[in-house]
Design an enzyme around this catalytic site. Structure first.
Site, PDB file in Angstrom:
ATOM      1  N   GLU A   1       0.858  -1.208   0.000  1.00  0.00           N
ATOM      2  CA  GLU A   1       0.000   0.000   0.000  1.00  0.00           C
ATOM      3  C   GLU A   1       0.882   1.241   0.000  1.00  0.00           C
ATOM      4  O   GLU A   1       0.713   2.146   0.815  1.00  0.00           O
ATOM      5  CB  GLU A   1      -0.892  -0.001   1.256  1.00  0.00           C
ATOM      6  CG  GLU A   1      -1.679  -1.284   1.440  1.00  0.00           C
ATOM      7  CD  GLU A   1      -2.679  -1.226   2.591  1.00  0.00           C
ATOM      8  OE1 GLU A   1      -2.369  -0.599   3.612  1.00  0.00           O
ATOM      9  OE2 GLU A   1      -3.781  -1.786   2.444  1.00  0.00           O
TER      10      GLU A   1
ATOM     11  N   CYS B   1     -10.339   0.622   7.663  1.00  0.00           N
ATOM     12  CA  CYS B   1      -9.826   1.955   7.994  1.00  0.00           C
ATOM     13  C   CYS B   1     -10.425   3.040   7.106  1.00  0.00           C
ATOM     14  O   CYS B   1     -10.680   4.160   7.570  1.00  0.00           O
ATOM     15  CB  CYS B   1      -8.311   1.971   7.868  1.00  0.00           C
ATOM     16  SG  CYS B   1      -7.708   1.301   6.308  1.00  0.00           S
TER      17      CYS B   1
END
Lengths: 668, 668
Positions: free
Chosen positions: A323, A414
């Site tokens: 990521e 998230c």
């Protein structure tokens, strides 16, 4: 409630004044800004009525709340996947608090209190709060470390949880005046102060955010230890031994921004969300301590990111594995990762860079992110989300990591809870001031209530932005007032795609930006990207600014090989894409010749109201035999990028070939 | 010289007889087979006259020889990149030795001796031989470990160097009868025996090959300790602690085939060359000790590899990052890695599997690899090499790891020197026997000299394989002889693409395999893939076998999504590709419709003589404006895959769309 807030803000301001250093520019808090526009108001209302309740409901149904309840009883088995699942509750409380400040709601207020009670019961006697360990410390497993903190850098996220707790607690305190969550946070922060620091335990937090959280705690409580600990954590980075020869970001420390001390870093690197939170924390500490070295580093890092590592629609974090940021100019379309949280972090960071430097380029980046690669992360229904934000969806391609449709929640959720807290805070990004310099950064209809030299000042915006470039500002000072009104002139309105050479415009805007004061055109000077209008203001003064709204053809620096001979479409701050739904079921087959002329039309019934672009283009067709391929004329319809994937699943593209050199034949 | 070899082989056979266990089937050594064909003889001759001298010259010019000279003097600085660069000399000596056995050459013989003298001087008093440390042990750097062996698993390759030294030394001894290199190897192997083992030092060798090397040393010297140590090293795998949750093959041990004990492994995994050498070593130890567990494991692993992880042209090791096997059905064309060394290792392993089981499927894999993805690794000039073997080269794609043209040498030059030693050993893969069962595995013109029940037996092959399916065998026993002649019937001749469901044939061969004995068609039985002809043989008996040679359309299992709706072309054992040179400058634009009929023609002047395929196909064209794409009829010319990239750099493809579903537009 409103009065209470005001008292609290004065209370907070007291600490702000007592501090020697701070951001030279101060934002006008979201609570002092009332929106009347359609674009953002409808999203914030959806966030309030749909997203916040859905988020709490999911925290309950997925076991996130149960984890706290089990921790309170010290028995059971952690029942979600990640130890940082605690933060989804903290972030939803944060968002709910912002919402409560704007829109009192007794039922929600009481529900939030009940959640805070549950959270508080899970806290250990010394302040430690981390359900994954507290539930059953003897069976945590080596993954999280059999003792507190020992796996903080690798996996445990103990300090990440703390950071989000602080942000939630401060928001709740400022919105409601209640100390129930804040006291929990203080007890935890005091534990950190006792545990970490010179002569105590050392660690570079694995996933940054505790630094920003501690700064917010310092602002609210005035405890200097919190600020010092934030600085300590930042300075802990870059001292661990890694394999410097390795190109693997997990092996060389780059993944954690830990390969060298932060003051020696000059490139946006590693996990993009962690990076954004680190750089935001560095900005905070730099502002509050006057640290010049942090500032020098984040200035360099910003130039690198904006100049070499940002997608044309403002997203960052190109690489799915980790990521993370890729190498310079590594911005692949087919596999673009672009986590929604990273876009949110990018807004946090650029706001802080603006508050430090007062230059409009940071708001250019903020606006680009906000209107495009960030709000693409939440569906118009307010309850479907993207974790990643694709640049290109093409049939026949199989990129398993790239989302083609939105989901209601994720195992690692998230992003939805980050959207929950970002959305109601948007009014706080519109205005800012430094003495009697008043900055107008975003163009959103509504009214901002400011104080200039202790005198009230109301600024009311009327516009139909981002669809229309005609902007009206009514200035209402409490009395006659010397004030420098600083209107941001967006880079795109002056043919600067972003403040770097990464992207540029193929065609220039036809008109210049015009400003009128009380109906008369004025010559204005531009300072740091702002048109400065200095005068003695009186009640009812009207300012008009006209931003040209031609469709802009964006092209990429040739070093961005992926996008050679391609074009992206922009109008105002909005980046466009073609989606299958408007284009006979396909999008990746479109060629936009250089001479294509676009027309625009606002469609109130489409996608909650959008301006669409249409133009004559070519489309490549494969016939049903699979043996014949041809090119046909067609009319392209392009929609705002942020609005894609609200009508089902199919092809989408941001970059269009202007000229094809080769084709790849796909068979599945 | 010939006589000397014969004595040596008798000497070796003595040990073989003294051993209780061994491979039930024994190969007929390459020294007992004389080739007269064009296909292989010309390559072996090029290897002798060009590749071997070029390889030694490069060992000298790149500093590989200098490393040994500096080690002898214990001063200087290791002057090449990798500590395993020593092995390039060992492998070239191995290849030169095989060559000397077939083709005596005093000058080469003397040169090899001079190299061995240089190698010997670099050996330390206790037998340790590893120039990267011996040159200056105090400044080796932590990368290789500051003490012997401590970084063996990660980086140092100390045992890898030893393994190739043993293989080289044994080859040299068997070819020349001289003990100069063998004595060096024995001294080193004795050091290993003193150092490693139960109660001594433990390690799972980082890059396997020492296991195969020790087995060869055991065969030549009869020292059981060497065999025991090979078994020990193999059994050392799978006991280190890794992060089992990680999917990163470096973190979970898969890269080194070290995630679990070898007997529990059931999938071809990790670095492909290491895997091949490990499985070969396991086969050797299983054969020599009767270990059933090793056998069970490699049988499972073989099924996995052949059924899920092998490219259609026989290459393995799909993933560039780690030069390793991917997941099941992970066989991408655009990024296929396919290290040449892995193909060579695959030949080693499949030969051993055949010797264990006597089934033709192993030779089917060996033949497929040998005629396609292995010899593609060396250019027709004998001095240009591929490290990787691409499946698809397409203009407009940018796969920096994929080689588009051959190089003379590489910084890591394992592949060229592996080719050097493989090529002259090919005659050794043709015949094998088990008592009076005589296997003919490969169809290469020439004569094999065997002993059946201590009586001489000569088998002479006459054919134009792989271009022609008409095979003639003349059997000349010393006297009348009962013998079962087992002729391999290739899978492809019976419409089995490989012995698995990974690939299959779209169209069946028109003819059946016919066998005649002395001109009369016989009904033959098939055992384990072999046509068995049992009779009392007499001098001059003639056997003819006709393998059908239709062009075969190969299609992939639908789980291999990458190749859905695609076709590959095969004729005999040869896989075909289209290369730019024969197809108007492109290859990736070709569609082969299902009804395409192919014609074949042998072109003696082309690429050292090849049969080409031609057929009517479609080609997708992009016009010069870049705005128009269309499909046109054209004639495809396909050449053997192994022969690509001998005429410059450009597009190449193995898999062709039969039917296009989508196109991707490429702009650079």
């Amino acid at each position: 409630m409103r009065k209470l807030c005001l008292i609290l803000f004065i209370f907070c301001s007291f600490f702000a004044l007592a501090q020697k250093q701070d951001y030279p520019i101060q934002p006008v808090a979201f609570t002092n800004v009332k929106l009347t526009d359609h674009f953002w108001t409808s999203r914030i209302e959806t966030n309030r009525t749909v997203t916040i309740p859905a988020s709490f409901a999911r925290c309950e149904s997925t076991g996130r709340v149960k984890n706290f309840q089990m921790a309170a009883e010290r028995k059971g088995k952690f029942c979600t996947t990640y130890p940082f699942d605690d933060t989804d509750i903290y972030k939803t409380i944060e968002g709910a608090s912002y919402s409560l400040a704007l829109h009192p709601d007794k039922k929600l207020d009481a529900y939030v209190d009940s959640m805070i009670t549950i959270v508080g019961k899970a806290q250990e006697a010394d302040g430690y709060l981390y359900t994954a360990r507290t539930i059953d410390p003897l069976h945590v497993g080596d993954w999280l470390g059999t003792e507190r903190w020992v796996k903080e850098q690798e996996n445990s996220h103990e300090l990440y949880n703390a950071g989000h707790m602080y942000e939630g607690a401060v928001a709740h305190f400022m919105a409601t005046g209640k100390r129930n969550f804040l006291n929990i946070a203080i007890k935890n922060a005091d534990l950190l102060v006792r545990t970490f620091g010179p002569g105590k335990r050392h660690v570079a937090p694995g996933h940054e955010v505790v630094e920003m959280g501690l700064v917010k705690m310092y602002r609210v409580t005035g405890k200097k230890e919190y600020l010092a600990l934030a600085k300590f954590f930042i300075e802990e980075r870059g001292h661990k031994e890694y394999n410097k020869k390795s190109k693997n970001p997990y092996e060389n420390g780059v993944y954690w921004q830990d390969d060298k001390p932060v003051v020696d870093q000059d490139e946006a690197e590693g996990h993009a969300v962690r990076a954004m939170y680190l750089y935001s924390g560095m900005a905070d500490v730099a502002a509050l301590t006057g640290d010049k070295e942090f500032l020098t580093a984040i200035d360099k890092i910003w130039n690198n990111m904006v100049g070499k590592k940002m997608y044309v629609q403002g997203s960052i974090g190109a690489v799915g594995d980790g990521e993370r940021f890729g190498a310079n100019y590594e911005l692949p379309n087919a596999t673009a990762y672009n986590e929604t949280c990273a876009a949110i972090g990018n807004v946090f960071w650029n706001e802080r860079m603006f508050l430090l430097h007062g230059e409009s380029k940071y708001i250019d980046v903020l606006e680009k992110t906000l209107y495009n690669g960030l709000i693409s992360g939440v569906g118009l229904d307010g309850k479907s989300f993207f974790y990643t934000n694709a640049m290109q969806i093409q049939d026949g391609f199989n990129h398993p990591d790239i989302e083609r449709e939105r989901a209601g929640w994720f195992t690692c959720s998230c992003c939805p809870t980050n959207v929950v807290r970002l959305m109601p805070s948007i009014p706080g990004y519109i205005y800012a001031q430094n003495g009697n310099d008043v900055f107008v950064n975003l163009f959103i209809s509504g009214t901002g209530n400011l104080k200039v030299n202790n005198k009230g000042l109301q600024i009311t915006q009327q516009n139909n932005y981002p669809w229309d470039g005609g902007l009206q500002f009514t200035v209402n000072p409490a009395g006659s007032m010397d004030m420098n009104l600083k209107l941001r002139i967006p880079g795109w309105a002056q043919n600067q795609a972003v403040p770097s050479d990464l992207y540029s415009y193929q065609t220039a805007q036809n008109k210049k930006v015009e400003i009128k004061v009380n109906g008369k055109a004025v010559d204005y000077i531009i300072q740091n990207g702002y048109a400065v209008i200095s005068k003695k203001w009186k009640k009812g003064d009207k300012v008009e600014m006209n931003l040209p709204m031609d469709v802009q053809r964006v092209v990429a620096n040739e070093k961005l090989a992926e996008d050679n001979n391609k074009v992206a479409l922009q109008r105002g701050p909005v980046m466009y894409c073609a989606e299958w739904k408007d284009n006979d079921g396909k999008a990746a087959n479109i060629i936009i010749p250089q001479n294509t002329i676009f027309t625009t039309a606002y469609k109130p019934e489409l996608l909650n109201g959008v301006t669409v672009l249409t133009g004559d283009v070519k489309a490549v067709q494969v016939d049903s035999s699979g043996l014949s391929i041809s090119t046909q004329n067609k009319t392209l319809t392009a929609i705002p990028y942020y609005s894609w994937a609200n009508r089902g699943k199919g092809e989408m593209t941001v970059w269009f070939p202007q000229q094809v050199k080769y084709v790849e034949l796909l068979t599945k």
